[in-house]
Design a protein around this motif. Structure first.
Motif, PDB file in Angstrom:
ATOM      1  N   HIS A 179      15.972  16.951   1.081  1.00  0.00           N
ATOM      2  CA  HIS A 179      16.979  17.812   1.188  1.00  0.00           C
ATOM      3  C   HIS A 179      17.993  17.390   0.218  1.00  0.00           C
ATOM      4  CE1 HIS A 179      14.716  18.774   5.014  1.00  0.00           C
ATOM      5  NE2 HIS A 179      14.645  19.847   4.303  1.00  0.00           N
ATOM      6  N   GLY A 180      18.788  18.169  -0.094  1.00  0.00           N
ATOM      7  CA  GLY A 180      19.996  17.445  -1.025  1.00  0.00           C
ATOM      8  C   GLY A 180      19.630  17.057  -2.682  1.00  0.00           C
ATOM      9  N   GLY A 181      20.750  16.661  -3.173  1.00  0.00           N
ATOM     10  CA  GLY A 181      20.457  16.241  -4.603  1.00  0.00           C
ATOM     11  C   GLY A 181      20.891  17.413  -5.761  1.00  0.00           C
ATOM     12  N   MET A 182      20.460  17.138  -7.079  1.00  0.00           N
ATOM     13  CA  MET A 182      21.089  17.957  -8.126  1.00  0.00           C
ATOM     14  C   MET A 182      20.123  19.308  -7.940  1.00  0.00           C
ATOM     15  SD  MET A 182      23.484  17.014  -9.980  1.00  0.00           S
ATOM     16  CE  MET A 182      23.236  17.836 -11.276  1.00  0.00           C
ATOM     17  N   LEU A 183      18.827  19.315  -7.646  1.00  0.00           N
ATOM     18  CA  LEU A 183      18.183  20.634  -7.600  1.00  0.00           C
ATOM     19  C   LEU A 183      18.432  21.410  -6.559  1.00  0.00           C
ATOM     20  CD1 LEU A 183      15.575  22.032  -8.605  1.00  0.00           C
ATOM     21  CD2 LEU A 183      14.051  20.909  -7.072  1.00  0.00           C
ATOM     22  N   ALA A 184      19.068  21.145  -5.369  1.00  0.00           N
ATOM     23  CA  ALA A 184      19.678  22.078  -4.626  1.00  0.00           C
ATOM     24  C   ALA A 184      20.692  22.481  -5.060  1.00  0.00           C
ATOM     25  CB  ALA A 184      19.643  21.166  -3.065  1.00  0.00           C
ATOM     26  N   SER A 185      21.681  21.780  -5.519  1.00  0.00           N
ATOM     27  CA  SER A 185      22.937  22.091  -6.046  1.00  0.00           C
ATOM     28  C   SER A 185      22.682  23.266  -7.054  1.00  0.00           C
ATOM     29  CB  SER A 185      23.848  21.069  -6.386  1.00  0.00           C
ATOM     30  OG  SER A 185      23.425  20.341  -7.581  1.00  0.00           O
ATOM     31  N   SER A 186      21.488  23.032  -7.858  1.00  0.00           N
ATOM     32  CA  SER A 186      21.263  24.154  -9.043  1.00  0.00           C
ATOM     33  C   SER A 186      21.407  25.537  -8.523  1.00  0.00           C
ATOM     34  CB  SER A 186      20.190  23.672  -9.924  1.00  0.00           C
ATOM     35  OG  SER A 186      19.025  23.936  -8.946  1.00  0.00           O
ATOM     36  N   PHE A 187      20.739  25.818  -7.533  1.00  0.00           N
ATOM     37  CA  PHE A 187      20.689  27.112  -7.044  1.00  0.00           C
ATOM     38  C   PHE A 187      22.212  27.545  -6.644  1.00  0.00           C
ATOM     39  CE2 PHE A 187      16.608  25.584  -6.038  1.00  0.00           C
ATOM     40  CZ  PHE A 187      15.655  26.656  -6.286  1.00  0.00           C
ATOM     41  N   VAL A 188      22.738  26.815  -6.050  1.00  0.00           N
ATOM     42  CA  VAL A 188      24.619  27.154  -5.668  1.00  0.00           C
ATOM     43  C   VAL A 188      25.044  27.555  -7.240  1.00  0.00           C
ATOM     44  CG1 VAL A 188      26.548  26.232  -4.858  1.00  0.00           C
ATOM     45  CG2 VAL A 188      24.648  25.604  -3.739  1.00  0.00           C
ATOM     46  N   LEU A 189      24.812  26.940  -8.154  1.00  0.00           N
ATOM     47  CA  LEU A 189      25.527  26.852  -9.529  1.00  0.00           C
ATOM     48  C   LEU A 189      24.931  28.223  -9.922  1.00  0.00           C
ATOM     49  CD1 LEU A 189      25.359  23.604 -11.075  1.00  0.00           C
ATOM     50  CD2 LEU A 189      27.134  24.656  -9.988  1.00  0.00           C
ATOM     51  N   VAL A 190      23.807  28.715  -9.908  1.00  0.00           N
ATOM     52  CA  VAL A 190      23.329  30.067 -10.380  1.00  0.00           C
ATOM     53  C   VAL A 190      24.036  31.054  -9.738  1.00  0.00           C
ATOM     54  CG1 VAL A 190      21.137  31.612 -10.843  1.00  0.00           C
ATOM     55  CG2 VAL A 190      21.309  28.978 -11.457  1.00  0.00           C
ATOM     56  N   ALA A 191      23.941  31.012  -8.200  1.00  0.00           N
ATOM     57  CA  ALA A 191      24.646  32.114  -7.346  1.00  0.00           C
ATOM     58  C   ALA A 191      26.019  32.171  -7.681  1.00  0.00           C
ATOM     59  CB  ALA A 191      24.515  31.621  -5.974  1.00  0.00           C
ATOM     60  N   GLU A 192      26.653  31.177  -8.172  1.00  0.00           N
ATOM     61  CA  GLU A 192      28.143  31.311  -8.590  1.00  0.00           C
ATOM     62  C   GLU A 192      28.464  32.084  -9.755  1.00  0.00           C
ATOM     63  OE1 GLU A 192      31.818  31.438  -8.450  1.00  0.00           O
ATOM     64  OE2 GLU A 192      30.797  30.760  -6.786  1.00  0.00           O
ATOM     65  N   ILE A 193      27.414  32.014 -10.744  1.00  0.00           N
ATOM     66  CA  ILE A 193      27.497  32.529 -11.832  1.00  0.00           C
ATOM     67  C   ILE A 193      27.313  34.190 -11.624  1.00  0.00           C
ATOM     68  CG2 ILE A 193      26.309  33.341 -13.929  1.00  0.00           C
ATOM     69  CD1 ILE A 193      25.300  30.544 -14.287  1.00  0.00           C
ATOM     70  N   LEU A 194      26.623  34.580 -10.678  1.00  0.00           N
ATOM     71  CA  LEU A 194      26.300  35.783 -10.399  1.00  0.00           C
ATOM     72  C   LEU A 194      27.460  36.634  -9.582  1.00  0.00           C
ATOM     73  CD1 LEU A 194      22.437  35.965  -9.471  1.00  0.00           C
ATOM     74  CD2 LEU A 194      23.533  36.924 -11.420  1.00  0.00           C
ATOM     75  N   GLU A 195      28.010  35.731  -8.553  1.00  0.00           N
ATOM     76  CA  GLU A 195      29.083  36.029  -7.561  1.00  0.00           C
ATOM     77  C   GLU A 195      30.394  36.255  -8.619  1.00  0.00           C
ATOM     78  OE1 GLU A 195      32.540  35.811  -5.626  1.00  0.00           O
ATOM     79  OE2 GLU A 195      31.952  34.072  -6.809  1.00  0.00           O
ATOM     80  N   ASN A 196      30.691  35.203  -9.438  1.00  0.00           N
ATOM     81  CA  ASN A 196      31.876  35.461 -10.097  1.00  0.00           C
ATOM     82  C   ASN A 196      31.696  36.432 -11.265  1.00  0.00           C
ATOM     83  OD1 ASN A 196      34.581  34.099 -10.401  1.00  0.00           O
ATOM     84  ND2 ASN A 196      33.857  33.543 -12.463  1.00  0.00           N
ATOM     85  N   LEU A 197      30.533  36.804 -11.801  1.00  0.00           N
ATOM     86  CA  LEU A 197      30.537  37.988 -12.555  1.00  0.00           C
ATOM     87  C   LEU A 197      30.792  39.196 -11.934  1.00  0.00           C
ATOM     88  CD1 LEU A 197      27.183  38.624 -14.636  1.00  0.00           C
ATOM     89  CD2 LEU A 197      28.349  40.470 -13.568  1.00  0.00           C
ATOM     90  N   ALA A 198      30.175  39.302 -10.505  1.00  0.00           N
ATOM     91  CA  ALA A 198      30.762  40.580  -9.733  1.00  0.00           C
ATOM     92  C   ALA A 198      32.286  40.647  -9.548  1.00  0.00           C
ATOM     93  CB  ALA A 198      30.062  40.416  -8.324  1.00  0.00           C
ATOM     94  N   TYR A 199      32.885  39.396  -9.425  1.00  0.00           N
ATOM     95  CA  TYR A 199      34.147  39.640  -9.073  1.00  0.00           C
ATOM     96  C   TYR A 199      35.052  39.961 -10.384  1.00  0.00           C
ATOM     97  CZ  TYR A 199      38.892  37.683  -8.044  1.00  0.00           C
ATOM     98  OH  TYR A 199      40.087  37.602  -7.726  1.00  0.00           O
ATOM     99  N   LEU A 200      34.918  39.025 -11.206  1.00  0.00           N
ATOM    100  CA  LEU A 200      35.717  39.003 -12.533  1.00  0.00           C
ATOM    101  C   LEU A 200      35.558  40.431 -13.193  1.00  0.00           C
ATOM    102  CD1 LEU A 200      36.299  35.813 -14.106  1.00  0.00           C
ATOM    103  CD2 LEU A 200      37.863  37.166 -13.248  1.00  0.00           C
ATOM    104  N   ALA A 201      34.134  41.072 -13.102  1.00  0.00           N
ATOM    105  CA  ALA A 201      34.021  42.258 -13.888  1.00  0.00           C
ATOM    106  C   ALA A 201      34.957  43.273 -13.450  1.00  0.00           C
ATOM    107  CB  ALA A 201      32.768  42.677 -13.369  1.00  0.00           C
ATOM    108  N   ASN A 202      35.627  43.169 -12.373  1.00  0.00           N
ATOM    109  CA  ASN A 202      36.525  44.368 -11.998  1.00  0.00           C
ATOM    110  C   ASN A 202      38.030  43.638 -11.956  1.00  0.00           C
ATOM    111  OD1 ASN A 202      34.262  46.197 -11.168  1.00  0.00           O
ATOM    112  ND2 ASN A 202      33.840  44.676  -9.330  1.00  0.00           N
ATOM    113  N   ALA A 203      37.932  42.414 -11.643  1.00  0.00           N
ATOM    114  CA  ALA A 203      39.613  41.762 -11.406  1.00  0.00           C
ATOM    115  C   ALA A 203      40.169  42.038 -12.653  1.00  0.00           C
ATOM    116  CB  ALA A 203      39.419  40.495 -10.754  1.00  0.00           C
ATOM    117  N   SER A 204      39.468  41.560 -13.863  1.00  0.00           N
ATOM    118  CA  SER A 204      39.840  41.251 -15.121  1.00  0.00           C
ATOM    119  C   SER A 204      40.263  42.609 -15.844  1.00  0.00           C
ATOM    120  CB  SER A 204      38.747  40.592 -16.204  1.00  0.00           C
ATOM    121  OG  SER A 204      37.666  41.556 -16.348  1.00  0.00           O
TER     122      SER A 204
END
Length: 588
Positions: A27-52
């Motif tokens: 458990h843990g490590g760079m591979l685990a955190s990579s899923f977090v990074l990809v999810a953040e791309i999609l989440e910030n896309l959803a947020y900034l698409a409207n906020a900007s």
């Protein structure tokens, strides 16, 4: 022997998604955190698409005035980031960051569905009107239509807040901070977290904004809805790899208990040294608790007390040392350990740094409001392509995407060799660089606005709502400097709060980064209101009022922001030069 080896492979204080003990290597490590990074791309896309682009949606389709639309946008974004404190608190106290993310993503999804439906159906929007009807203003959104708009917006804000309060901490928790390699990987994670924010933002301010302006807002909201929905299975795909920190109870309870205990004990004790003296063990007469520990029969509470007795309290914030009363506490519920007191001291020490970043985020708020409206009055053609004004953030986004890898692969290794330290550039130095860049950005913004209005005056277009013969690339300069400031400060703050805060309060402390953004947006609304009130009393026209941006005194507002940012930087230097990092971290 096998049992001892099995215990040594466990991550103490962490569990997997099935609530079983997390295992090192699994458990843990760079591979685990990579899923977090990809999810953040999609989440910030959803947020900034409207906020900007939201300021244009509110002004053109909901018929709010420019200043009212700007204030509504800053209020919405401020609330979203302020709610990150709630997400961080729940992650530390009751739930894991894993569960808070999933709950928050579903909440944002529901809010976006409401906004999509409203944008799709004309009956849920105010009547359309001609933009040339200057003497007959368009009817603002009101009643049930306004309720639908703001319920949807603030459901999105609630979801965004929960995600921002949990996702960065969840990713950072995947690394072993007991090793230099783990600490370096965690630093890299925060750097690429900001990089992924920029990736989502790039898609949002180009493709999605173009679709909103040319195909309709229902398509823009629809893309954001699909994006946040996709982020959920992406995040869940890493479930078997995550290690999740076990909630440690309410950190706010600990903070309040220490503060109340220190206050009450100061009234009961004449000498501040009495509380600590009562803790000191005598060499010739070991305490009952120490004997119990030696015999292996001590309870966990007794062991904690004994550990406190073997430690000396720090001399900073001495007032809080009075919270520790072993022999005669004011009340049983107010019993505090030395460890709890020291944790509260850490939280109080980082608050001035938090306060000093609010002004920077007040400057960043202008990128989503007045800067977009400035660009809307200028020539936005790029060859045969007409660029939407809300796509201007592409400049800082691209710069962040370029600078983040350069920083990680070149600047940091060079700094580590030069300073011969593990970090190379400290968190506080990164934050300071960002604050300095914000001063330059506001000065440039003021100069660009002076040039824009001069062109409007010379062209005879000052009183008309027509594009000015000046390229929008001039406004891109302030975006560039503020984007650079955001990269340095945001990544520095996230890592600073996470590494300096006690383990039991890390999600809440990391959420202070987003709370700083929230306070910056709220401060922007306050400053706009105050500027209008004061300028209205001493001149014929308010600086930031009316339906025509050409009649605003926006350059004066930007100069004011520049001066305030300069004073704030001096304030930051006062606290940063006096701050001492926790054990094992650089002070230089």
């Amino acid at each position: 022997m096998e049992q001892e080896q099995q215990l040594s492979t466990r991550w103490e204080g962490y569990v997997d998604w099935r609530n079983r003990a997390a295992i090192r290597g699994r458990h843990g490590g760079m591979l685990a955190s990579s899923f977090v990074l990809v999810a953040e791309i999609l989440e910030n896309l959803a947020y900034l698409a409207n906020a900007s682009n939201l300021v244009l949606y509110l002004s053109q389709y909901m018929h709010l005035s420019p200043s009212k639309a700007a204030n509504n946008v800053t209020d919405f974004m401020g609330t979203a980031f302020l709610l990150a404190l709630l997400g961080g608190f729940l992650s530390d106290a009751f739930f894991t960051t894993y569960h808070i993310y999933l709950i928050s993503a579903v909440t944002e999804f529901l809010g976006l569905i409401m906004l999509t439906v409203q944008a799709r159906l004309p009956s849920l929007k105010p009547p359309t009107c001609s933009p040339d009807s200057l003497n007959n203003p368009c009817q603002e959104v009101e009643g049930g239509k306004a309720a639908l708009l703001f319920i949807g917006l603030y459901l999105v804000a609630l979801g965004v807040g929960g995600i921002k309060g949990s996702l960065p901490s969840h990713g950072a928790e995947q690394f072993d901070e007991s090793t230099p390699q783990g600490r370096k990987q965690r630093s890299t994670f925060f750097n690429y977290y900001v990089f992924c924010l920029a990736c989502g933002g790039l898609i949002a301010v180009t493709l999605v904004v173009w679709i909103e302006d040319n195909k309709g807002w229902e398509w823009g909201f629809g893309i954001a809805t699909i994006s946040i929905l996709l982020s959920i299975p992406v995040f869940l795909a890493g479930s078997t790899l995550y290690r999740n920190k076990i909630p440690c109870g309410s950190p706010l309870t600990t903070i309040l208990k220490v503060l109340i205990a220190a206050t009450l004990h100061s009234c009961m004790t004449k000498s501040p040294s009495n509380a600590i003296a009562s803790m000191a063990p005598t060499p010739s007469s070991p305490t009952t608790t120490s004997k119990a520990i030696q015999e292996g029969n001590a309870t966990e509470k007794e062991a904690s007390t004994a550990d406190d007795q073997d430690q000396a309290p720090t001399q900073s914030l001495k007032f809080l040392n009075r919270a520790v009363q072993v022999n005669n506490p004011a009340h049983k519920a107010l019993e505090c350990t030395l460890q709890q007191v020291e944790e509260v001291k850490i939280v109080l020490k980082i608050l001035p740094i938090f306060a000093c970043t609010i002004m920077l985020n007040c400057c960043l708020a202008q990128l989503s409001t007045f800067s977009v409206q400035q660009a809307a009055t200028m020539d936005t053609k790029l060859g045969s392509l007409k660029v939407p004004p809300a796509s201007l953030p592409i400049f800082p986004v691209l710069f962040i995407m370029i600078l983040a890898p350069v920083y990680d692969f070149f600047i940091i290794p060079f700094a580590r060799k030069s300073t011969k330290s593990e970090m190379g550039i400290t968190h506080l130095q990164r934050i300071g660089i960002g604050l300095a860049l914000s001063i330059i950005a506001m000065a440039i913004a003021a100069l660009v606005e002076i040039k824009r209005k001069r062109v409007a005056s010379n062209s005879g277009l000052l009183d008309l709502k027509e594009p000015l013969p000046i390229t929008f690339f001039w406004v891109a300069l302030q975006y560039l400097f503020l984007g650079s400031a955001d990269l340095f400060t945001l990544a520095g703050l996230l890592e600073f709060f996470f590494t300096e805060a006690p383990t039991s309060m890390r999600s809440l402390a990391t959420s202070l980064t987003w709370a700083s953004l929230a306070m910056g947006y709220y401060l922007s609304s306050v400053i706009v209101s105050v500027v209008n009130d004061v300028s209205g009393k001493y001149s014929k026209h308010k600086w930031l009022s009316g339906s025509n941006l050409n009649h605003y005194h926006l350059e004066r507002f930007y100069w004011l922001m520049c001066v305030l940012s300069g004073l704030n930087f001096l304030h930051y230097l006062f606290w940063a030069t006096r701050y001492k990092y926790g054990p094992g971290r650089p002070n230089k």
